[in-house]
Design a protein around this motif. Structure first.
Motif, PDB file in Angstrom:
ATOM      1  N   ALA A 118       0.823  -1.205   0.000  1.00  0.00           N
ATOM      2  CA  ALA A 118       0.000   0.000   0.000  1.00  0.00           C
ATOM      3  C   ALA A 118       0.860   1.259   0.000  1.00  0.00           C
ATOM      4  O   ALA A 118       0.573   2.231  -0.711  1.00  0.00           O
ATOM      5  CB  ALA A 118      -0.914  -0.010   1.233  1.00  0.00           C
ATOM      6  N   GLN A 119       1.951   1.232   0.772  1.00  0.00           N
ATOM      7  CA  GLN A 119       2.854   2.378   0.842  1.00  0.00           C
ATOM      8  C   GLN A 119       3.554   2.596  -0.498  1.00  0.00           C
ATOM      9  O   GLN A 119       3.725   3.745  -0.943  1.00  0.00           O
ATOM     10  CB  GLN A 119       3.890   2.131   1.937  1.00  0.00           C
ATOM     11  N   LEU A 120       3.963   1.502  -1.138  1.00  0.00           N
ATOM     12  CA  LEU A 120       4.614   1.604  -2.439  1.00  0.00           C
ATOM     13  C   LEU A 120       3.691   2.253  -3.458  1.00  0.00           C
ATOM     14  O   LEU A 120       4.104   3.161  -4.208  1.00  0.00           O
ATOM     15  CB  LEU A 120       5.013   0.203  -2.923  1.00  0.00           C
ATOM     16  N   TYR A 121       2.442   1.815  -3.465  1.00  0.00           N
ATOM     17  CA  TYR A 121       1.498   2.375  -4.432  1.00  0.00           C
ATOM     18  C   TYR A 121       1.210   3.842  -4.121  1.00  0.00           C
ATOM     19  O   TYR A 121       1.131   4.678  -5.039  1.00  0.00           O
ATOM     20  CB  TYR A 121       0.197   1.571  -4.433  1.00  0.00           C
ATOM     21  N   GLU A 122       1.093   4.174  -2.854  1.00  0.00           N
ATOM     22  CA  GLU A 122       0.804   5.561  -2.467  1.00  0.00           C
ATOM     23  C   GLU A 122       1.909   6.513  -2.917  1.00  0.00           C
ATOM     24  O   GLU A 122       1.641   7.644  -3.344  1.00  0.00           O
ATOM     25  CB  GLU A 122       0.638   5.643  -0.946  1.00  0.00           C
ATOM     26  N   HIS A 123       3.152   6.046  -2.837  1.00  0.00           N
ATOM     27  CA  HIS A 123       4.295   6.907  -3.171  1.00  0.00           C
ATOM     28  C   HIS A 123       4.890   6.580  -4.546  1.00  0.00           C
ATOM     29  O   HIS A 123       6.026   6.955  -4.839  1.00  0.00           O
ATOM     30  CB  HIS A 123       5.378   6.759  -2.094  1.00  0.00           C
ATOM     31  N   ARG A 124       4.133   5.899  -5.391  1.00  0.00           N
ATOM     32  CA  ARG A 124       4.665   5.424  -6.670  1.00  0.00           C
ATOM     33  C   ARG A 124       5.227   6.550  -7.545  1.00  0.00           C
ATOM     34  O   ARG A 124       6.251   6.366  -8.224  1.00  0.00           O
ATOM     35  CB  ARG A 124       3.590   4.644  -7.434  1.00  0.00           C
ATOM     36  N   LEU A 125       4.600   7.699  -7.552  1.00  0.00           N
ATOM     37  CA  LEU A 125       5.055   8.785  -8.424  1.00  0.00           C
ATOM     38  C   LEU A 125       6.411   9.332  -7.979  1.00  0.00           C
ATOM     39  O   LEU A 125       7.207   9.781  -8.815  1.00  0.00           O
ATOM     40  CB  LEU A 125       4.013   9.899  -8.471  1.00  0.00           C
ATOM     41  N   THR A 126       6.684   9.271  -6.695  1.00  0.00           N
ATOM     42  CA  THR A 126       7.998   9.688  -6.189  1.00  0.00           C
ATOM     43  C   THR A 126       9.080   8.776  -6.732  1.00  0.00           C
ATOM     44  O   THR A 126      10.148   9.235  -7.167  1.00  0.00           O
ATOM     45  CB  THR A 126       8.013   9.660  -4.644  1.00  0.00           C
ATOM     46  N   TYR A 127       8.811   7.473  -6.736  1.00  0.00           N
ATOM     47  CA  TYR A 127       9.781   6.520  -7.267  1.00  0.00           C
ATOM     48  C   TYR A 127       9.955   6.692  -8.772  1.00  0.00           C
ATOM     49  O   TYR A 127      11.070   6.613  -9.292  1.00  0.00           O
ATOM     50  CB  TYR A 127       9.351   5.080  -6.933  1.00  0.00           C
ATOM     51  N   VAL A 128       8.866   6.934  -9.468  1.00  0.00           N
ATOM     52  CA  VAL A 128       8.948   7.135 -10.918  1.00  0.00           C
ATOM     53  C   VAL A 128       9.819   8.353 -11.234  1.00  0.00           C
ATOM     54  O   VAL A 128      10.646   8.320 -12.160  1.00  0.00           O
ATOM     55  CB  VAL A 128       7.541   7.303 -11.534  1.00  0.00           C
ATOM     56  N   ARG A 129       9.668   9.437 -10.475  1.00  0.00           N
ATOM     57  CA  ARG A 129      10.486  10.631 -10.706  1.00  0.00           C
ATOM     58  C   ARG A 129      11.969  10.335 -10.476  1.00  0.00           C
ATOM     59  O   ARG A 129      12.823  10.778 -11.253  1.00  0.00           O
ATOM     60  CB  ARG A 129      10.023  11.773  -9.799  1.00  0.00           C
ATOM     61  N   LYS A 130      12.278   9.610  -9.424  1.00  0.00           N
ATOM     62  CA  LYS A 130      13.668   9.239  -9.150  1.00  0.00           C
ATOM     63  C   LYS A 130      14.248   8.409 -10.299  1.00  0.00           C
ATOM     64  O   LYS A 130      15.383   8.627 -10.736  1.00  0.00           O
ATOM     65  CB  LYS A 130      13.749   8.439  -7.843  1.00  0.00           C
ATOM     66  N   MET A 131      13.474   7.443 -10.782  1.00  0.00           N
ATOM     67  CA  MET A 131      13.945   6.574 -11.855  1.00  0.00           C
ATOM     68  C   MET A 131      14.083   7.332 -13.169  1.00  0.00           C
ATOM     69  O   MET A 131      14.951   7.029 -13.986  1.00  0.00           O
ATOM     70  CB  MET A 131      13.014   5.369 -11.991  1.00  0.00           C
ATOM     71  N   THR A 132      13.235   8.329 -13.376  1.00  0.00           N
ATOM     72  CA  THR A 132      13.309   9.141 -14.588  1.00  0.00           C
ATOM     73  C   THR A 132      14.618   9.919 -14.640  1.00  0.00           C
ATOM     74  O   THR A 132      15.179  10.153 -15.719  1.00  0.00           O
ATOM     75  CB  THR A 132      12.120  10.119 -14.657  1.00  0.00           C
ATOM     76  N   ASP A 133      15.140  10.298 -13.474  1.00  0.00           N
ATOM     77  CA  ASP A 133      16.388  11.065 -13.416  1.00  0.00           C
ATOM     78  C   ASP A 133      17.626  10.202 -13.624  1.00  0.00           C
ATOM     79  O   ASP A 133      18.729  10.729 -13.812  1.00  0.00           O
ATOM     80  CB  ASP A 133      16.508  11.776 -12.059  1.00  0.00           C
ATOM     81  N   TYR A 134      17.459   8.883 -13.578  1.00  0.00           N
ATOM     82  CA  TYR A 134      18.601   7.978 -13.707  1.00  0.00           C
ATOM     83  C   TYR A 134      19.112   7.960 -15.148  1.00  0.00           C
ATOM     84  O   TYR A 134      18.345   7.843 -16.098  1.00  0.00           O
ATOM     85  CB  TYR A 134      18.203   6.561 -13.284  1.00  0.00           C
TER      86      TYR A 134
END
Length: 356
Positions: A320-336
């Motif tokens: 549930a926490q992963l899904y709630e914060h999914r966009l934060t992770y996507v932004r981090k991965m986009t910067d890679y």
């Protein structure tokens, strides 16, 4: 005609990089051969490819723990060396590319005895036992993590980054939903326990399934022989293993729960899929997946749930926490910054072939 030979197996992770490279050499007109075990997963994956000749040899597992099979397996390895040596002597490849796994050791030795240059690929931060044995016989070691070089202390390493299979870049979410008979109205959670499956993850997922499917449509890749036909849930699909449809399944997935094998997590990173990683414990492995998971966690690409803390409650909470914060992770991965590892490895192989 240029000739290349591949080896690697025991799990899908020891084959996927080879599967990414093989189409290039087939299209370029090279003769392509593969040496693997007689009945391993690599035979299943490679035999479906056209224009690739597969040769099975005797193999023995390299174990770090006591097992009576340790008495027999050295003889199997020696037999495999002789078999690989004979195949290589007849086939005369210009270069051998090894992805590792216990089947690769006899093939690397057979190539070295035939004076065929060997290029090894190491996916994890620290090399596995098979690659540790093989490295002295290699001309070059390609690494996925930059920090791997300090663990090897040899001038033969080349940091290339992660090799991503081309077909994964062209997944279609609509096709994935059609395959699973899912709708667009509910997020999709993909759960992967590795190609061999994970009984602990499978059991925990199934205990938590009713609550999980309140939020998610769940695709569960549970490993060979680990299906549970008693489960009836319209929001749950289980498969032993998926190959052809995997790009579509990945594309439709909103978040992923997975082991922390290097090949898989770098593919999730490339596709910008938020992930909850459950690495193999040190009792189950040499600790490589723990290092992989910690590296990704430090970069902000994932959450980590250690198996000793895995319960129905922790799985539900962290999903549930992963899904709630999914966009934060996507932004981090986009910067890679993604490296073109595939072409880097191809160039190294071509250089080795020309020098032979």
């Amino acid at each position: 005609m240029n000739k290349i030979m591949f080896t690697g197996g025991g799990s899908a992770g020891h084959v996927t990089v080879n599967l990414a490279l093989i189409p290039h050499f087939v299209e370029a007109g090279w003769s392509v051969d593969y040496i693997g075990s007689e009945n391993g997963i690599e035979k299943q994956l490679v035999s479906s490819l056209s224009n690739v000749n597969y040769f099975g040899i005797s193999t023995g597992k390299l174990r770090r723990y006591f097992d009576w099979q340790n008495v027999k397996d050295p003889f199997k390895v020696v037999k495999g060396v002789f078999q690989a040596y004979r195949h290589i002597k007849v086939l005369k490849p210009n270069v051998l590319f090894s992805k590792g796994g216990f089947v690769s050791v006899p093939v690397v030795l057979g190539a070295w005895l035939n004076k065929v240059p060997v290029i090894i690929h190491e996916s994890d931060i620290t090399p596995g036992l098979a690659n540790r044995i093989s490295i002295p016989f290699a001309a070059k070691i390609c690494t996925t993590f930059p920090e791997t070089a300090k663990h090897l202390q040899t001038g033969k390493t080349e940091y290339v980054g992660a090799v991503i299979r081309e077909e994964l870049k062209h997944g279609n979410a609509d096709k994935g939903r059609a395959f699973c008979r899912f709708t667009e109205n509910k997020p999709v959670l993909l759960i992967m326990g590795g190609s061999l499956g994970s009984r602990r993850i499978n059991e925990t997922v199934r205990r938590a399934l009713d609550k999980l499917t309140e939020t998610f449509q769940v695709v569960h890749l549970c490993g060979k022989g680990q299906l549970d036909s008693s489960i009836q849930n319209d929001n749950y699909r289980q498969y032993e293993f998926i190959n052809e449809q995997l790009p579509d399944i990945l594309e439709m997935s909103d978040v992923i729960i997975s082991r922390a094998g290097s090949n898989s997590i770098f593919e999730f990173l490339y596709l910008r899929k938020p992930m909850l990683l459950i690495p193999l414990t040190k009792e189950q492995s040499r600790g490589d997946q723990i290092l992989n998971a910690r590296s990704f966690e430090a970069l902000g690409f994932c959450e980590v749930l250690y198996e000793e803390n895995l319960t129905e409650e922790t799985l539900l909470n962290q999903a549930a926490q992963l899904y709630e914060h999914r966009l934060t992770y996507v932004r981090k991965m986009t910067d890679y910054e993604q490296r073109d590892a595939l072409n880097a490895v191809i160039q190294l192989i071509e250089q080795a072939a020309k020098a032979n």
